[in-house]
Design an enzyme around this catalytic site. Structure first.
Site, short mmCIF file in Angstrom:
data_model
loop_
_atom_site.label_atom_id
_atom_site.label_comp_id
_atom_site.label_asym_id
_atom_site.label_seq_id
_atom_site.Cartn_x
_atom_site.Cartn_y
_atom_site.Cartn_z
N ASN A 109 0.74 -1.14 0.16
CA ASN A 109 -0.24 0.02 0.02
C ASN A 109 0.82 0.85 0.18
OD1 ASN A 109 -2.39 -1.58 0.03
ND2 ASN A 109 -2.33 -1.33 2.08
N HIS A 126 6.58 -1.01 -2.53
CA HIS A 126 5.14 -0.08 -3.88
C HIS A 126 5.35 1.80 -4.16
CE1 HIS A 126 2.85 -3.66 -5.33
NE2 HIS A 126 4.19 -3.13 -5.40
N ALA A 239 -10.20 -8.09 7.40
CA ALA A 239 -8.91 -7.67 8.48
C ALA A 239 -9.17 -6.97 9.85
CB ALA A 239 -8.12 -6.95 7.99
#
Ligand code: OAD
Length: 247
Positions: A109, A126, A239
């Site tokens: 993320n 990323h 989650a």
């Protein structure tokens, strides 16, 4: 009456969680879903912006063809993210830093929500949407500190054009990020794969490396993914509900 679905945490997972020393966590867009960040895939949706699929607008080709359009897309995404807060899943993982001898958090993320929850030394595969990088001198800047009259901001240090400091389709990962994650994957005893469809490589190979090296691999996701079959355990659930139950 339809029974409500209950998340099930196995006794084996509770035991392994209690005994683990070296834990590696790989997260994807799904961990931020309960904060309001849209995922890229899953639930039958694929992100499209101004008629372009996200893998076109977020690509190296687009950066070369139309840098202002890439900035516009990332400005739009930052606008959505600015008001969002970490959720109970980010917070649970931040607490794990004090619980385990060695915790490595690797994220795909770019939203910065793990850091906002208090996680330190996050391996960002990323990049980060809140950073910009200079094409010319490579220096990095906090986007919130940039002032620019033009759509493409310029570097404080050398005046060169800046770009979002994120990995675009067709680009390499930042030097060392994957390597350090892969090294930790080889020595962890417990590996969590949370909120990722696990279709983007090399990120998706991290749990595979951990599994091959003997770690217990646990997936947390409301849906099955490309990786589910190789995991030792799949916890079907959100989650934000599952992680606080682990402690
Ligand atoms: P995806 O959008 O591909 O996958 C999101 C996953 O999160 C899906 O498997 C969903 O089922 C799951 N999910 C949804 N809600 C959840 C929740 N509340 N709790 C847990 N899981 C949930 O996102 P990524 O796998 O992160 O790369 O995508 C990988 C990469 O593809 C991204 O980093 C991005 C994109 O292209 C780049 O931009 C370079």
């Amino acid at each position: 009456m339809i029974p409500t679905e209950r998340v099930l945490i196995s006794e084996e997972l509770r035991d392994r969680f209690a005994q683990a020393n070296n834990v590696l966590v790989l997260t994807g867009a799904g961990i931020s879903a309960e904060s309001g960040v849209p995922t890229f895939r899953g639930g039958g949706n694929t992100t499209v912006w101004k008629g372009m699929p996200f893998d076109v607008i977020s690509s190296a080709g687009m950066l070369a063809r139309d840098l202002p359009a890439v900035w516009e897309w990332f400005n739009y995404r930052r606008g959505l993210l600015g008001a969002l807060k970490p959720n109970s899943a980010h917070e649970a993982i931040a607490l794990w830093q004090t619980r385990f001898q060695d915790l490595t958090l690797v994220t795909q993320n770019i939203d910065g929500l793990h850091q906002a929850a208090g996680s330190r030394n996050v391996v960002e595969l990323h990049g980060n949407i809140w950073r910009a990088r200079c094409f010319d001198c490579g220096s990095r800047h906090d986007v919130r500190e940039l002032k620019s009259d033009t759509l493409v901001p310029v570097c404080f240090d050398c005046g060169g054009n800046l770009r979002p400091d994120v990995v675009l389709f067709g680009e390499m990962l930042p030097a060392g990020a994957f390597e350090s994650a892969a090294m930790k994957a080889q020595t962890c005893d417990l590996c969590f794969v949370i909120g990722t469809s696990a279709v983007v490589y090399p990120a998706a190979s991290i749990p595979e490396i951990a599994r091959a090296a003997g770690a217990h691999v646990v997936e947390v996701n409301p849906e099955h993914t490309a990786l589910s079959d190789m995991c030792d355990e799949v916890v079907i659930g959100k989650a934000g509900e599952v992680l606080p139950m682990l402690g």
